[in-house]
Design an enzyme around this catalytic site. Structure first.
Site, mmCIF file in Angstrom:
data_model
loop_
_atom_site.group_PDB
_atom_site.id
_atom_site.type_symbol
_atom_site.label_atom_id
_atom_site.label_comp_id
_atom_site.label_asym_id
_atom_site.label_seq_id
_atom_site.Cartn_x
_atom_site.Cartn_y
_atom_site.Cartn_z
ATOM 1 N N HIS A 100 0.785 -1.237 0.102
ATOM 2 C CA HIS A 100 -0.033 0.231 -0.101
ATOM 3 C C HIS A 100 0.815 1.300 0.017
ATOM 4 C CE1 HIS A 100 -3.596 -2.607 0.912
ATOM 5 N NE2 HIS A 100 -4.230 -1.728 0.584
ATOM 6 N N GLY A 101 2.082 0.951 0.251
ATOM 7 C CA GLY A 101 2.923 2.603 0.283
ATOM 8 C C GLY A 101 3.970 2.168 1.116
#
Length: 474
Positions: A323-324
């Site tokens: 996700h990041g």
């Protein structure tokens, strides 16, 4: 080009018109050109970053199909994985990796630091990379034939409705539909437009409206405490849900107008009664991707109980990192990984010998999910812990903190919960067959619903500012 923009409305109208006018054998090529234009509307250079691994995957798949030599097949698959994951690592994680090294070195008093790169993350790279990887893996296992036409494969990678934020579709689902594009049909157009309208309502009337209060609290965590943080966190839970599921509904709706069925991505996740159930309802296309290509290769549940729990934890950690490039996402993934592992262990060993009533289980699951969302939404790790600390500070007056808000923001706060309740009622009603039957059998009721949604969008929708979608950053 955002789905909730006037530019997209014009683009979509032109594509649909050309799709209808062109002979069937040219439709797929027109959609490919439209997809490339759609992607290049953000930054034209992105197209080269997308096509470099796609070209390699195209030839890797053809090589995989031609050989029975297992060593050669593994070598070819490795080329695909290294290329795709290497590019993903460089664009998404390089600076995070270097920054972590520099921070670690500085703990020992060294002034040495590696230079950071000036990298602009290509939009949608995480989604089309995973879709392309699934293609080569499926060809490797013999579950998918290699595509012989490069341009048709390019359409599979770049198909514009799901290009920048999914749903991530498997080649077995999408390739046959893109190879045989159907003529426009009124029933598909009606269903597609209805999904687009529903998705637009969730995005502009709920997600964007809730975002105002969320941003006020999360961008100034020093100033807000107790109930303010609790409300902002609940609002964010519904903001991200309506933002992402709204996008997915619109993507599925756009594809449906052309007769293409994309996989469903959400199934009322906040009605879940366990974390395991939550992940069977949230971002389904990504969850199943991790299940098939990470969890099962690790051994899945066909191992010892402790190893099973570890496999679950690792899978959710990888999902968090996907996700990041931030420790916040690592912790968010770890929370879900730990809870899934504990639920799995409990299902085998029964170290907790009671179960909550359904409503309490629902509230407990939602509370845990909201707690994890704090790490997902906070701007950094310091803000995350500050918000958690402030949440349990009861020396502050909620009303005093709200006095500092402008009238517009007080309005956004006031309409937040009614919009959430309306959403939950509408979504819950969709689970009952009688509601579905009534909707489809009664034309006046159906049109009343359409008109009501349009009125709600016009009344509550944030139409003056075209906000991007949260998952575009991934």
């Amino acid at each position: 080009m955002l789905f909730n923009s006037y530019d997209f409305l014009v683009f979509f109208t032109v594509v649909l018109t050309l799709y209808h006018l062109l002979p069937s054998k040219f439709r797929w090529f027109m959609v490919l050109i439209a997809s490339l234009y759609f992607y290049m509307s953000w930054k034209w250079q992105y197209i080269f970053i997308m096509f470099f691994p796609a070209t390699i995957d195209f030839f890797v798949a053809k090589g995989l199909e031609k050989t029975a030599d297992i060593k050669r097949k593994k070598l070819l698959l490795s080329i695909s994985l290294i290329t795709n994951l290497g590019l993903l690592f460089y664009f998404k994680y390089y600076n995070f990796f270097i920054d972590s090294i520099n921070s670690s070195v500085s703990l020992f008093g060294s002034s040495f630091s590696l230079p950071l790169a000036n990298i602009l993350l290509p939009i949608g790279i995480s989604f089309y990379t995973f879709q392309s990887i699934s293609y080569t893996v499926e060809v490797y296992y013999g579950r998918q034939k290699a595509v012989q036409n490069f341009f048709r494969f390019s359409l599979f990678v770049s198909y514009f409705p799901q290009l920048v934020a999914g749903p991530i579709n498997r080649p077995q689902v999408l390739l046959p539909q893109l190879s045989n594009m159907k003529p426009l049909a009124s029933e598909n157009i009606i269903v597609g437009l209805r999904l687009m309208l529903w998705g637009l309502f969730k995005k502009v009337a709920i997600a964007d409206r809730l975002a105002y209060f969320v941003n006020i609290v999360y961008n100034d965590p020093d100033s807000y405490h107790g109930l303010s943080v609790v409300i902002a966190t609940i609002f964010f839970a519904f903001q991200i849900y309506c933002d992402f599921s709204g996008y997915s509904d619109m993507a599925i709706g756009v594809a449906k107008t052309m007769g293409v069925d994309l996989v469903k991505n959400f199934r009322t996740p906040y009605f879940s009664k366990s974390i395991k159930e939550f992940w069977s309802r949230w971002h389904i296309s990504l969850s199943t991707w991790f299940r098939d290509y990470v969890y099962i290769p690790l051994g899945g549940n066909r191992v010892s109980t402790s190893r099973w729990a570890l496999n679950l934890f690792i899978t959710f950690m990888v999902s968090g990192v996907w996700h990041g490039a931030s420790w916040n996402f690592v912790i968010w993934g770890a929370i879900h990984g730990l809870l899934n592992a504990l639920e799995a262990l409990n299902s085998k060993t029964h170290f907790i010998r009671f179960s909550l009533p359904p409503l309490l289980a629902n509230i407990w699951t939602f509370t845990i999910v909201c707690f994890a969302w704090i790490f997902f939404r906070a701007n950094n790790l310091h803000d995350s812990f500050l918000l958690i600390n402030n949440m349990f500070s009861f020396d502050y007056s909620f009303l005093k903190e709200m006095k500092g808000l402008s009238g517009v923001n007080l309005y956004n706060l006031a309409v937040g919960f009614p919009l959430i309740i309306l959403l939950l009622l509408l979504e819950k009603s969709q689970e009952f067959n009688w509601a579905q039957n009534l909707f489809y059998s009664s034309k006046p009721l159906r049109y009343a619903c359409y008109i009501s949604l349009i009125v709600l969008i016009a009344f509550f929708g944030v139409l003056v500012e075209q906000s991007s979608f949260i998952y575009f950053q991934f």
